[in-house]
Design a protein around this motif. Structure first.
Motif, short mmCIF file in Angstrom:
data_model
loop_
_atom_site.label_atom_id
_atom_site.label_comp_id
_atom_site.label_asym_id
_atom_site.label_seq_id
_atom_site.Cartn_x
_atom_site.Cartn_y
_atom_site.Cartn_z
N THR A 102 -34.69 -10.09 -27.73
CA THR A 102 -35.59 -9.99 -26.63
C THR A 102 -35.94 -8.81 -25.55
N ALA A 103 -37.01 -8.85 -24.37
CA ALA A 103 -37.23 -7.69 -23.92
C ALA A 103 -36.47 -8.01 -22.60
N GLN A 104 -36.57 -6.60 -22.38
CA GLN A 104 -36.49 -6.80 -20.49
C GLN A 104 -37.51 -5.22 -19.95
N THR A 105 -38.20 -6.08 -19.25
CA THR A 105 -39.14 -5.82 -18.62
C THR A 105 -39.67 -5.14 -17.46
N GLY A 106 -39.90 -4.84 -16.59
CA GLY A 106 -39.75 -4.72 -15.05
C GLY A 106 -39.27 -5.87 -14.26
N GLY A 107 -37.54 -5.90 -15.13
CA GLY A 107 -36.65 -6.96 -14.46
C GLY A 107 -36.76 -7.93 -14.72
N SER A 108 -37.20 -8.17 -15.96
CA SER A 108 -37.67 -9.78 -16.59
C SER A 108 -37.39 -9.84 -18.08
N THR A 109 -36.39 -10.89 -17.92
CA THR A 109 -36.01 -10.71 -19.67
C THR A 109 -36.62 -11.89 -20.33
N TYR A 110 -37.16 -11.98 -21.77
CA TYR A 110 -37.69 -12.77 -22.51
C TYR A 110 -37.83 -12.47 -23.84
N ARG A 111 -38.00 -13.69 -24.17
CA ARG A 111 -37.69 -13.47 -25.80
C ARG A 111 -39.02 -12.55 -26.51
N LEU A 112 -38.86 -11.55 -27.72
CA LEU A 112 -40.12 -12.17 -28.57
C LEU A 112 -40.00 -12.39 -29.46
N MET A 113 -38.45 -12.53 -29.96
CA MET A 113 -38.59 -13.33 -31.78
C MET A 113 -37.59 -14.25 -31.62
N THR A 114 -37.13 -15.23 -32.75
CA THR A 114 -36.27 -16.04 -33.45
C THR A 114 -36.61 -15.88 -34.73
N GLY A 115 -35.81 -15.86 -35.28
CA GLY A 115 -35.48 -15.52 -36.81
C GLY A 115 -33.68 -15.62 -37.80
N SER A 116 -34.39 -15.41 -38.95
CA SER A 116 -32.85 -15.15 -39.63
C SER A 116 -32.74 -13.80 -40.08
N LEU A 117 -31.88 -13.31 -40.59
CA LEU A 117 -31.86 -12.19 -40.85
C LEU A 117 -31.47 -12.57 -42.71
N GLN A 118 -32.83 -12.41 -43.21
CA GLN A 118 -33.02 -12.16 -44.44
C GLN A 118 -31.98 -11.08 -44.94
N GLN A 119 -31.98 -9.69 -44.97
CA GLN A 119 -31.39 -8.68 -45.94
C GLN A 119 -30.92 -7.90 -44.86
N VAL A 120 -30.13 -7.52 -46.10
CA VAL A 120 -28.52 -6.58 -44.72
C VAL A 120 -28.84 -4.97 -45.46
N THR A 121 -28.86 -4.23 -45.12
CA THR A 121 -28.73 -2.89 -46.86
C THR A 121 -28.03 -1.99 -45.72
N GLY A 165 -59.55 -27.05 -38.65
CA GLY A 165 -59.85 -25.92 -37.66
C GLY A 165 -58.98 -25.52 -36.77
N LEU A 166 -57.37 -25.63 -37.58
CA LEU A 166 -56.72 -25.30 -36.14
C LEU A 166 -55.96 -23.89 -36.84
N ALA A 167 -55.42 -23.44 -36.57
CA ALA A 167 -54.66 -21.81 -36.40
C ALA A 167 -52.76 -23.00 -36.55
N LEU A 168 -52.36 -22.26 -36.98
CA LEU A 168 -50.53 -22.51 -38.05
C LEU A 168 -50.14 -21.71 -36.58
N THR A 169 -49.43 -21.77 -36.20
CA THR A 169 -48.83 -21.05 -34.52
C THR A 169 -47.19 -21.07 -34.58
N SER A 170 -46.40 -20.03 -34.25
CA SER A 170 -44.98 -20.00 -34.38
C SER A 170 -44.72 -18.87 -32.95
N ASP A 171 -43.20 -19.80 -32.02
CA ASP A 171 -43.86 -19.17 -30.85
C ASP A 171 -42.31 -18.32 -30.93
N ALA A 172 -41.72 -17.88 -29.96
CA ALA A 172 -40.78 -16.73 -29.07
C ALA A 172 -39.76 -17.42 -29.86
N ASN A 173 -39.82 -18.50 -29.86
CA ASN A 173 -38.54 -19.22 -29.94
C ASN A 173 -38.32 -20.13 -31.31
N GLY A 174 -39.40 -19.33 -32.26
CA GLY A 174 -39.40 -19.73 -33.64
C GLY A 174 -39.50 -21.60 -33.91
#
Length: 319
Positions: free
Chosen positions: A54-73, A151-160
């Protein structure tokens, strides 16, 4: 008072401090990845945990990306994490599977459901009387190919959520203000990419399978859309009706034109937008507004450089 600017990592409902970040999301390959380094001494979360950036900029908060942890080192200087968007679950294969009397959109929906990948809006796309998806290609590549032929694009939004976007029909969803363009805004052009397309399909004659009765048999064995001397030639046996070849030819034409001119933007203020979104941005001199599609975004955070975002846009003016 200066508004807080930063990135928050939330894992299974708990905020986790981060020391540095590199996030990359793109339209060409819609499986976003984030490389995250935690401060030394912070216990890393478990693999497969659900996470949000989640990003906090200019007093606003919004999601940048949703996912799952695939690797932890684990490292002495801080744990390194790899976060992938939900579409990564389609990077698997399946046995040869036949589909009949359906559409490309329905197949994409079924493949996502089988892998527990959440979906948003999936457009119908290509008409498919009968098709076998081979076992030698990942489900993600099958989805990308089905979207491309439609004629389409496959997309993924910030909520996954996975969706498809009609490349020939840009629908504005937001805008970048001049404050966010303050750091650097540069035009990029590739005139050689602005080429016309011709699409050839197999047509209805010779089609087989339970879904063949859905085809308009008036469409001949070979169907074409676009000028014969077009620089971009696409042949696809999966195209069985003339309207589908026209959709693909139009999308290819307009995609070629869009990629022939674009914009790159570096800004300290990322926005709530994802690859595939159509947004308006100020021109290089601040005005006038122009219509663009987000092709990719990268967000970096470090102690030395702070927070920075880089966007690449294709130009959809004139569509």
């Amino acid at each position: 008072m200066t508004a807080k600017t930063g990135i928050t990592l939330t894992v299974d409902g708990t905020d986790v401090p981060i020391r540095s970040l590199r996030l990359d999301r793109g339209l060409a390959y819609p499986v976003g990845r984030a490389q995250i380094v935690l401060p030394a001494g912070v216990a890393p979360p478990a693999v497969d945990a659900l996470a949000f950036l989640t990003a906090q900029t200019g007093g606003s908060t919004y999601r940048l990306m949703t996912g799952s942890l695939q690797q932890v080192t684990n490292r002495a200087t801080g744990a390194h994490l790899t976060l992938l968007e939900p579409l990564a679950a389609l990077n698997v294969t399946q046995a040869d599977t036949a589909y009949s009397a359906t559409t490309a959109g329905q197949i994409i929906t079924d493949l996502c459901a089988a892998a527990s990948v959440p979906v948003g809006t999936i457009l119908p796309g290509l008409t498919i009387p009968h098709m076998v998806l081979g076992s030698g290609i990942s489900l993600l590549r099958h989805c990308l190919r089905l979207a491309q032929l439609s004629g389409l694009a496959l997309t993924s939004d910030a909520n996954g959520l996975v969706s498809t976007a009609a490349l020939a029909v840009p629908v504005p969803t937001g805008s970048f203000d001049t404050q966010r363009a303050a750091q650097e805004l540069a035009d990029v052009s590739f005139p050689d990419n602005n080429a016309k397309a011709r699409v050839t399909g197999a047509g209805a004659f010779g089609a087989s399978g339970p879904g063949m009765t859905t085809l308009p048999m008036a469409d001949p064995a070979s169907i074409q859309s676009g000028p014969p001397d077009a620089a971009i030639q696409t042949r696809a046996a999966a195209l069985r009706i003339l309207s589908d070849t026209l959709v693909l030819q139009t999308a290819t034409d307009q995609r070629s034109a869009a990629l022939s001119a674009g914009v790159k933007l570096h800004t300290p203020l990322p926005v709530a937008a994802s690859p595939g979104d159509v947004v308006t941005i100020p021109d290089a001199n601040g005005l006038p507004l122009r219509l663009t599609r987000i092709e990719s975004l990268s967000v970096t955070l470090s102690a030395t450089a702070g927070l920075s975002a880089q966007y690449a846009f294709s130009d959809v003016r004139g569509m």
